[in-house]
Enzyme design. Structure first.
Site, PDB file in Angstrom:
ATOM      1  N   ARG A 100      50.367 -28.007  -1.218  1.00  0.00           N
ATOM      2  CA  ARG A 100      51.506 -27.732  -0.330  1.00  0.00           C
ATOM      3  C   ARG A 100      52.764 -28.443  -0.818  1.00  0.00           C
ATOM      4  O   ARG A 100      53.863 -27.892  -0.746  1.00  0.00           O
ATOM      5  CB  ARG A 100      51.203 -28.132   1.113  1.00  0.00           C
ATOM      6  N   GLU A 103      53.916 -26.447  -3.623  1.00  0.00           N
ATOM      7  CA  GLU A 103      54.478 -25.210  -3.090  1.00  0.00           C
ATOM      8  C   GLU A 103      55.894 -25.425  -2.542  1.00  0.00           C
ATOM      9  O   GLU A 103      56.764 -24.555  -2.689  1.00  0.00           O
ATOM     10  CB  GLU A 103      53.551 -24.693  -1.987  1.00  0.00           C
ATOM     11  N   SER A 126      66.745 -39.261 -10.177  1.00  0.00           N
ATOM     12  CA  SER A 126      65.758 -40.069 -10.889  1.00  0.00           C
ATOM     13  C   SER A 126      64.433 -40.133 -10.137  1.00  0.00           C
ATOM     14  O   SER A 126      64.403 -40.217  -8.909  1.00  0.00           O
ATOM     15  CB  SER A 126      66.294 -41.490 -11.079  1.00  0.00           C
TER      16      SER A 126
END
Length: 154
Positions: A100, A103, A126
């Site tokens: 997830r 995703e 960064s």
């Protein structure tokens, strides 16, 4: 309280320190929050040490040794090198929660990039000069929400 543990068979690319640290964590029945408070880091940074994704300072090694009752020599040997970041998870990830997160970057990555470029100009955020934290919110209906903050130097 449920504690995060390590099934080394599921994580073959982790350094030896991961098994050492997780075993002691389980024996002491300590959460990452408790360990983080002891060593003076946040929970996610502490967990990153356990997974070999962050470099331990000499102070981290000493404090972990004291709290987890692990020889400082063992921790020095296992934690004093440079982390081999990013190799612990296969891509794409199979573990549902990690997938997830992957995703989220797939779906919102370019949107994040566009908004960040508009706010900061050309550049990158960064992941070295970086901090992150996880918080829990409960809404008026009693639903729990995860709040993940990513803070990186531009």
């Amino acid at each position: 309280m449920s504690l995060a543990t390590l099934d080394a068979t599921q994580h073959p690319n982790l350094p030896a320190s991961a098994a050492t640290l997780f075993k002691a964590k389980a024996q002491k029945k300590l959460s990452f929050e408790q360990i983080a408070q002891h060593i003076g880091r946040n929970e996610v940074a502490t967990a990153a040490l356990f997974y070999g994704q962050a470099k331990a300072s000499p102070e981290d090694i000493q404090k972990l040794s004291e709290l987890l009752n692990i020889s400082p020599q063992v921790l020095e040997e296992q934690l004093s090198g440079f982390p081999d970041r990013g190799r612990s998870v296969e891509m794409p990830p199979k573990e549902p929660l990690i997938y997830r997160l992957y995703e989220i970057v797939q779906n919102y990555g370019y949107a994040y990039k566009a908004v960040l470029n508009e706010k900061f100009g050309d550049g990158i955020m960064s992941a070295i000069s970086f901090s992150t934290k996880v918080e829990k919110e409960t809404d008026a209906d009693g639903n729990n929400w995860a709040v993940i903050t990513l803070r990186g130097k531009w």
